[in-house]
Design an enzyme around this catalytic site. Structure first.
Site, short mmCIF file in Angstrom:
data_model
loop_
_atom_site.label_atom_id
_atom_site.label_comp_id
_atom_site.label_asym_id
_atom_site.label_seq_id
_atom_site.Cartn_x
_atom_site.Cartn_y
_atom_site.Cartn_z
N ARG A 78 0.87 -1.18 0.00
CA ARG A 78 0.00 0.00 0.00
C ARG A 78 0.91 1.22 0.00
O ARG A 78 1.43 1.62 1.04
CB ARG A 78 -0.88 -0.03 1.26
CG ARG A 78 -2.05 0.95 1.25
CD ARG A 78 -2.66 1.07 2.63
NE ARG A 78 -1.86 1.96 3.46
CZ ARG A 78 -1.81 1.90 4.80
NH1 ARG A 78 -2.51 1.00 5.47
NH2 ARG A 78 -1.06 2.75 5.48
N HIS A 91 -3.83 4.54 4.33
CA HIS A 91 -4.97 3.60 4.37
C HIS A 91 -6.17 4.23 3.68
O HIS A 91 -6.81 3.63 2.81
CB HIS A 91 -5.30 3.26 5.82
CG HIS A 91 -6.65 2.64 6.00
ND1 HIS A 91 -6.97 1.40 5.49
CD2 HIS A 91 -7.77 3.10 6.61
CE1 HIS A 91 -8.23 1.12 5.80
NE2 HIS A 91 -8.73 2.14 6.47
N TYR A 109 3.48 5.94 11.69
CA TYR A 109 3.79 4.56 12.07
C TYR A 109 4.69 3.80 11.11
O TYR A 109 5.04 2.67 11.38
CB TYR A 109 2.48 3.77 12.29
CG TYR A 109 1.50 3.83 11.11
CD1 TYR A 109 1.70 3.02 10.00
CD2 TYR A 109 0.41 4.69 11.12
CE1 TYR A 109 0.81 3.07 8.93
CE2 TYR A 109 -0.48 4.75 10.07
CZ TYR A 109 -0.28 3.93 8.97
OH TYR A 109 -1.14 3.99 7.92
#
Lengths: 371, 326
Positions: A261, A265, A274
């Site tokens: 990805r 998100h 993160y």
């Protein structure tokens, strides 16, 4: 505790390297013309454009949210183009590339993220179910649909296959594991296509699985395979083989498309909180579009005019997406009461009527000078 | 001493205080660790309390609640986060068949000091399953306590009270109000502040009682201000199970009218239960039927229609008008 399974290097099916070199795999021979590869390139570029336009439209306030497929184009176009017309796909909410392959207009997808519709297209007409947001739910729907296909006698020569899309996070859900088991014990004609993009929002793959995802299939009693999810040719070949296996009556397969990805998100997410930027750079070198372009160039299968024409087409698609999105009308307030039940319902009828009167009271008040 | 906090930060501070107070308190959920939750309610806890006490779980709500039950059986006090209201449902089995019944089944030998935090309600322009108000399911389930907060002060204290409870508490957080800010008295003690089960009179009035909880309290207060013809008393219910009928009935007996507003759908909603009970207990004091202002009996609509679907200031005022039509 033994970590053998976790540490054994899994085989990754790859037919096109990041450098653009074609490789052969004994289990997945791919008979494909230059024209077909050019068509795949076009799909990849146009879908990426639809996606980047949608991200921009969200930034401009035209969409409430967007879940970007950036980096996953090959997994989706490869598997999507492996489907036959009568096959049925059950997507998660990021399958914009598969939707493209099934003939869903980009504006239909945008409508959902704009908040004017909860679906829009006809799943039966398109062979593409509605987007499903509650993680993993659609894997059971795909399995049940496939069990219906069996009962219709539509398995066998020229049979129908079903495919379910989901991500690495979904493999933790009970529904997904139940789907694996139902499909297995029923030998259902379904392919489980997991796009392992390495991240479930902020949680890396290690939080979901200690073994490579494709190996889970063995425990349920059907084959699993890991494919380079950034290799459109391998995704096409592997998915086609799995679908053919299903449609001919040989049961389910779990395909793990190993991908990344590259974006957030969703547009609400901030991955800098993160994950390491270096990880993204590593995957940029494996870009799913770049390698197809390299292959076409290295082998003299496309000239500059071809690439220019595709880019121009992408510009047009982008413009169309922007215009269609901005001109999408809001639904009428009374749309709230549409299609809640198949049959007339007294609660709904009463509330619709009361709400219509209530809304009209403002118009009357407006005419009289307001409250 | 007061601190100015948003509702989100107040819950965060309350969680921190509870974790400092009791090493058995744990936080579990999806993305609650390094990210600090998608609404940042657990921000910083992973860093300060470590991965043993702030657990990023696999993506599986039934797993989260089921393992939290196991943790509770082992003597921990888990605070689980369900990322959005609509994602509670995969955990329904563990909640309704196990969590709610464990104490009774074990004849009191087992306690379930588990808190389930759920950001809930609409109004944020979200896609499907991110705007639900499932409180009636919880209220209907014996064995669960159900609370909702409406301001930072309650957010700070009620999360700590919920964690101290030996019964499972469904802790509903009004997500569209997370950024509402106010002074919080963090120096008080848990014994001094309003008990978890109690309703609170948010605004005094004499002509009509307007009852709300969670995200609708602000709307109810605005309606009370806007209605210059009547003196409206606003009650923040706070606890949906049990409901503080002492406070509600006393108010209704003074005002003679009751309007209940919530984002949950009308039929079988919390308003229906409260209306029935108040009608039984305050019948001779009522000047009008109890009026409910709720969401329609339809699935939550696409976000472009949510302003019509959710009871807003005008719909609450319309409800008040209906009460005064008698």
């Amino acid at each position: 505790m033994s970590d053998t399974a976790a540490h054994e290097e899994p085989e990754l099916i790859q037919l096109l390297t990041p450098e653009g070199e074609l490789k052969e795999h004994p289990d997945y021979p791919l008979d494909i013309s230059a024209e077909e590869i050019r068509a795949l390139y076009r799909d990849l570029v146009l879908v990426r454009r639809v996606d980047s336009e949608a991200v921009s439209l969200q930034r401009q306030g035209e969409l409430g949210l967007w879940a970007s497929l950036l980096g996953q184009e090959a997994a989706q176009i490869g598997s999507g183009r492996a489907l036959r017309d009568k096959d049925m796909a059950f997507p998660s909410y990021r399958e914009h590339g598969v939707a493209w392959c099934r003939g869903i207009e980009p504006k239909e997808l945008l409508g959902m993220f704009r908040g004017v519709t909860n679906g829009g297209w006809d799943p039966h007409e398109q062979g593409f179910h509605l987007y499903t947001i509650v993680i993993g739910s659609q894997t059971l729907h795909a399995t049940g649909y496939a069990m219906g296909v069996q009962r219709d006698g539509a398995v066998g020569e020229d049979g129908t296959a079903v495919i379910s899309y989901f991500g690495d996070g979904a493999t933790s859900q009970g529904d997904t594991n139940e789907a694996f088991n139902f499909a297995s014990v029923n030998n259902a004609p379904v392919v489980f296509f997991c796009q392992n993009n390495q991240w479930a929002i902020s949680e890396p793959l290690e939080r979901q699985a200690r073994v490579p995802i494709y190996r889970r299939a063995a425990g349920f009693g059907f084959p699993g395979v890991r494919v380079d999810g950034n290799d459109v040719l391998a995704c096409l070949a592997v998915t086609r083989a799995a679908l053919d296996n299903a449609r001919s009556g040989n049961g389910p397969t779990l395909v793990e498309a190993f991908t990344y990805r590259m974006g957030a998100h969703t547009t609400n997410d901030d991955p800098t909180r993160y994950r390491d930027a270096a990880e993204l750079d590593e995957w940029k070198a494996k870009d799913p579009i770049l390698r197809v372009r390299r292959y076409l160039e290295l082998n003299g299968l496309a000239d500059e005019a071809f690439f220019t024409a595709i880019d121009e087409e992408a510009d047009k698609v982008g413009e169309r997406v922007r215009t269609e999105c901005r001109s999408m009308p809001d639904p009428e307030p009374l749309d709230i009461f549409h299609e809640v039940y198949a049959e007339p319902n007294v609660h709904i009828d009463r509330q619709r009527s009361e709400f219509a009167d209530y809304l009209a009271s403002f118009e009357d008040a407006g005419a009289e000078g307001g409250r | 001493m007061g601190t100015n906090l948003t509702i989100g930060k107040a819950i965060n501070a309350g969680l921190r205080a509870a974790m400092e107070h009791d090493p058995k308190v744990l936080v579990m959920g999806e993305d609650v660790g390094r990210l600090g939750g998608v609404f940042r309610v657990t921000d910083g806890l992973h860093k300060d309390f470590g991965a043993d006490r702030v657990i990023d779980t696999p993506l599986a709500e039934s797993g989260i609640v089921g393992t939290a039950i196991g943790m509770a059986l082992r003597g921990y006090r888990p605070v689980v986060e369900i990322q959005f209201d609509g994602f509670f449902f995969p955990a329904a089995n563990q909640t309704f068949t196990q969590l709610a019944k464990m104490r009774r089944r074990s004849a009191g030998k087992l306690s379930m000091p588990l808190v389930m935090r759920i950001p809930y309600g609409g109004g944020i322009g979200a896609v499907e399953h991110h705007s639900e108000s499932p409180e009636a399911y919880f209220q209907h389930t014996a064995g669960l306590r159900v609370v909702s907060v409406a301001n930072p002060e309650d957010a700070y204290w009620m999360i700590q009270q919920a964690i101290r409870s030996d019964d499972p508490v469904i802790f509903l957080e009004p997500k569209r109000r997370y950024y509402e800010k106010a002074e919080v008295d963090t120096e008080a003690s848990l014994q001094e502040v309003t008990p978890l089960n109690s309703a609170r009179i948010a605004r005094s009035g004499t002509d009509c009682t307007l009852l709300a909880y969670g995200p609708m309290v602000k709307t109810a207060l605005q309606a009370a201000e806007a209605d210059t013809d009547h003196s409206i008393e606003v009650i923040d219910v706070r606890s949906l199970s049990p409901v503080d009928y002492d406070t509600i009935n006393a108010s209704v007996k003074r005002t003679g009218r009751l309007v209940i507003a919530h984002e949950a759908t009308l039929t079988g909603g919390p308003g229906a239960e409260i209306a029935a009970r108040v009608t039984e207990e305050c019948f001779y004091h009522l000047e009008s039927p109890v009026i409910r202002v709720a969401a329609f009996d339809t699935p939550y609509p696409q976000s472009r229609l949510e302003e019509y679907y959710l009871p807003d200031l005008d719909r609450v005022l319309d409800g008040v008008d209906r009460a005064f039509a008698y």
